[in-house]
Design an enzyme around this catalytic site. Structure first.
Site, short mmCIF file in Angstrom:
data_model
loop_
_atom_site.label_atom_id
_atom_site.label_comp_id
_atom_site.label_asym_id
_atom_site.label_seq_id
_atom_site.Cartn_x
_atom_site.Cartn_y
_atom_site.Cartn_z
N ASP A 85 30.01 8.54 13.92
CA ASP A 85 29.24 8.92 15.12
C ASP A 85 27.81 9.30 14.76
O ASP A 85 27.49 9.62 13.62
CB ASP A 85 29.92 10.10 15.85
CG ASP A 85 29.92 11.39 15.04
OD1 ASP A 85 30.22 11.34 13.83
OD2 ASP A 85 29.62 12.44 15.63
N GLU A 180 31.87 13.90 13.82
CA GLU A 180 31.35 14.91 12.90
C GLU A 180 30.27 15.73 13.57
O GLU A 180 30.18 16.95 13.41
CB GLU A 180 30.80 14.24 11.64
CG GLU A 180 30.50 15.20 10.49
CD GLU A 180 29.08 15.74 10.47
OE1 GLU A 180 28.82 16.64 9.66
OE2 GLU A 180 28.23 15.27 11.26
ZN LIG Z 1 26.05 13.45 8.98
#
Ligand SMILES: [Zn+2]
Length: 415
Positions: A85, A180
């Site tokens: 992401d 994340e």
């Molecule tokens: Zn990162």
């Protein structure tokens, strides 16, 4: 035969950044945006084409795969991990990567927005790229080097090892995670399925940097319950929670104890959100330090500051709650010194000087370390992340691939 799939790390990077994988902190679903799976699916396809036979994505968008061992030795299983992401801070839609060959140190005017200029004076690290190739976005979006550089590097490593059976290594696990950037990257990871003893995230910046120490982190919440009355008849009765919250904020130290006044190994307390109405109001804080025991000290001090305000008003109530967020990965990693030692050896074998500074933040590796996968962080070259000025040096990415090849070899040689 496998060489027909031997794309370079740069080809891969340019391909991956064009796929929009922005995560969404306001969506509680997992993954927080379905589009993250678009990249994950492509990665599985490419891994299968390389001959990584168990490559697969699960329903949560995690990609798992194994580069099989090609040695008789009993080598600890290591894992390389990156996140698919990109940050919610800056658009990741229609990313148009631009390869600037032979960068000459002059200002880079990004074509899609004339106000976006990347200058050497703003980014001194650009100095290391003069005469080399760098990649930027086009002015309207981030680039997505965080962390598609990590993804591309791991993919290129996999391809390299599949094409070079003469390089001996143990089993190497590949893990690509969603979300994340929303802090949820490890929420649904299946570490049994990963099946590794030790891991390395590819999510660091400058060439040669190696990170095995992060903040320890808590969140704290102060809730103030005021005394409510009809404003027309409130004289001598009403105590407005919003005003008390304002006093608490004003009571925080001005020259210390905050992110804007600390650096290096100093910790801090940082208000990140205020919410409320006259009756009840709250402040959310993040609390950070490299020494976990110091968190409780910072929290106690914060509580005293709040109490000293609230105690001046009778009938006002204070709630103070603390939640653990993540812990300094060093607490785990110091029990397995070979994880850092082997990495440092690999950097040296790749001709690099290692820089090791504590991260004033967390990585997925902090959480993974405490979940049972000790996991320091390796550079990819990414710079000016989460912004439209984001850029990355091609040679830094290539060097990171070389470090991973060396690292695979070092673990095998030491077994
Ligand atoms: Zn990162």
């Amino acid at each position: 035969m496998l060489d027909q799939y031997a794309h370079t790390v740069t080809d891969r990077f340019l391909r991956y950044v064009q796929i929009d994988t922005q995560s969404d902190p306001d969506n509680e679903a997992f993954p927080s945006s379905e589009k993250q799976k678009d990249l994950s699916r492509l990665l599985v396809k490419e891994l299968l084409e390389m001959g990584i036979q168990d490559a697969a994505m699960d329903d949560n968008g995690y990609v798992y795969g194994t580069i099989e061992s090609n040695t008789d030795k009993n080598v600890p299983v290591i894992c390389f991990c990156a996140h698919v992401d990109t940050a919610p801070d800056c658009s990741g839609t229609d990313v148009r990567p631009i390869l600037h060959k032979n960068y000459d140190g002059r200002d880079i005017h990004l074509p899609d927005d004339k106000d976006q200029v990347i200058r050497l004076s703003d980014y001194p690290y650009l100095q290391t790229q003069i005469g080399k190739s760098i990649i930027t976005a086009s002015g309207k979006t981030l680039l997505g080097g965080d962390d598609k550089s990590g993804v591309a590097i791991i993919m290129d490593l996999a391809n390299y090892l599949q094409c070079h059976p003469e390089v001996k290594h143990g089993a190497i696990k590949i893990l690509f995670t969603p979300d994340e950037e929303t802090g949820r990257g490890t929420e649904k990871v299946d570490l049994d399925r990963v099946g590794a003893d030790f891991g390395y995230t590819l999510d660091g910046g400058e060439l040669g940097s190696f990170e095995d120490e992060t903040f320890s982190a808590d969140s704290a919440k102060i809730t103030v319950h005021g005394v409510i009355a009809h404003p027309g008849y409130a004289k001598g009765k009403l105590i407005n929670a919003l005003k008390i919250v304002g006093e608490i904020l004003a009571g925080l130290p001005k020259n210390e104890f905050s992110p804007e006044t600390t650096s290096g190994r100093e910790g801090f307390v940082h208000p990140v959100k205020v919410e409320g109405i006259a009756e009840q109001a709250s402040i959310d804080f993040i609390v950070r330090d490299f020494i976990t025991d110091n968190l409780a000290k910072h929290e106690a001090r914060l509580k005293i500051i709040a109490e000293s305000v609230v105690n001046r008003y009778s009938g006002v109530k204070l709630e103070f709650t603390v939640k653990e967020q993540y812990r300094n990965m060093k607490e785990v990693l110091q029990r397995y010194p070979e994880v850092a030692e082997n990495a440092i050896k690999a950097y040296k074998n790749a001709g690099l000087t290692v820089t090791n500074e504590p991260i004033r933040g967390g990585t997925d590796g902090s959480r993974l370390s405490f979940m049972g996968l000790p996991c320091p962080n390796i550079f990819t070259g990414m710079q000016a992340i989460h912004s439209r000025h984001e850029w990355i040096g091609v040679s830094d990415m290539e060097k990171s691939v070389e470090v991973l090849v060396q690292l695979a070899k070092v673990w095998e040689e030491n077994a």
